[in-house]
Scaffold this motif. Structure first.
Motif, short mmCIF file in Angstrom:
data_model
loop_
_atom_site.label_atom_id
_atom_site.label_comp_id
_atom_site.label_asym_id
_atom_site.label_seq_id
_atom_site.Cartn_x
_atom_site.Cartn_y
_atom_site.Cartn_z
N LYS A 1 43.62 44.27 31.53
CA LYS A 1 42.75 43.40 31.46
C LYS A 1 43.22 41.91 31.63
N HIS B 1 42.70 39.26 34.64
CA HIS B 1 42.16 38.07 34.40
C HIS B 1 43.16 36.79 34.77
N GLU C 1 33.00 35.94 36.06
CA GLU C 1 33.77 37.13 35.74
C GLU C 1 33.43 37.23 34.41
N ILE D 1 35.89 39.91 32.56
CA ILE D 1 36.74 40.89 32.54
C ILE D 1 37.30 41.20 31.06
N SER E 1 33.93 42.24 28.70
CA SER E 1 33.40 43.41 28.71
C SER E 1 34.37 44.73 28.36
N ASN F 1 36.20 48.01 32.10
CA ASN F 1 36.47 47.66 33.55
C ASN F 1 36.73 48.68 34.35
N CYS G 1 33.30 44.93 36.02
CA CYS G 1 33.14 44.80 34.43
C CYS G 1 31.65 45.47 34.02
#
Length: 246
Positions: free
Chosen positions: A72, A76, A104, A106, A109, A112, A186
């Motif tokens: 992630k 990101h 976002e 990312i 959450s 993904n 996400c």
């Protein structure tokens, strides 16, 4: 032979639920909770996505489920770089507004999901793609929408992140070069849903009136069916007021 399914409307409550999911679905960014999404729920979401319509029944999609924080983070980082670049593409008077938007979720959450398209899966000649080559990509987007509506029915949020170099994400997820990343999503439980899309509420863009987008029989003929136009305005008014449309 498979038994035929009667072509009847869904029961009222189920029919209303479908429309409710459509009308209250939101692009989620800053409302994610850290609570995990169960494997059972995630399996239902992926099954819903896999049952999306696809031209020529090519089913071009695959799903990369990402839970690893390091992976992630790489995605990101790609977003942060592209986000800074994107700000400079807007008129100067909009840049501060753009930078203030949360675009976002990312890292926040718990899950993904990258939905991809294998453009070669069904071979070089596909029913329905013979004259519009992009139909495989369009079909993959149908999988995105199916997953999004199923997530809303489960009380989950989904955010589509598209501000990054697709090639960087492809490398981060080790997706083969011939496979096209279509959507980076996400997914997770959320604190709440916004009553209106955030970009609409922020004044970035208004929702366009539906009656101005409907043409009859050919482009530009927009006043031929006043009764239907009136119904469009009525239904849209109920939706804008937060009411059920059925």
């Amino acid at each position: 032979m498979d038994q035929k399914v009667p072509a009847l409307p869904l029961p009222d409550a189920e029919r209303a639920g479908v429309y409710r999911a459509i009308m209250t679905r939101r692009d989620t960014r800053g409302e994610f909770l850290p609570d995990p999404v169960s494997d059972e729920t995630l399996a239902r979401l992926l099954l819903a996505a896999h049952h999306a319509p696809s031209v020529g029944f090519m089913q071009p999609w695959s799903f990369v489920v990402i839970r690893d924080r390091a992976v992630k983070q790489r995605v990101h980082d790609a977003f942060i770089k592209a986000h800074a670049e994107a700000a400079l593409m807007f008129p100067e008077e909009k840049r501060d507004t753009y930078r203030s938007l949360k675009l976002e979720g990312i890292m926040e959450s718990p899950v993904n999901i990258c939905i991809t398209c294998d453009r070669d899966r069904a071979g070089p000649v596909v029913i329905g793609r013979t004259h519009i080559p992009a139909m495989d990509l369009f079909s993959s987007v149908c999988a995105v929408q199916n997953l999004w509506l199923a997530a809303r029915a489960e009380g989950l949020g989904v955010g589509w992140v598209s501000i990054f170099d697709n090639e960087v994400v492809q490398n981060a997820l080790e997706i083969p070069e011939r496979i096209v990343p279509v959507a980076y999503l996400c997914v997770g439980k959320v604190k709440f849903y916004h009553p209106r899309p955030e970009l609409e509420a922020a004044g970035w863009r208004p929702r366009l009136p539906l009656n101005e987008l409907v043409h009859f029989d050919h482009w530009g003929r927009q006043d031929a069916e006043p009764d239907l136009l009136e119904r469009l305005r009525e239904v849209e008014g109920r939706a804008a007021g937060g009411g059920d449309i059925v």
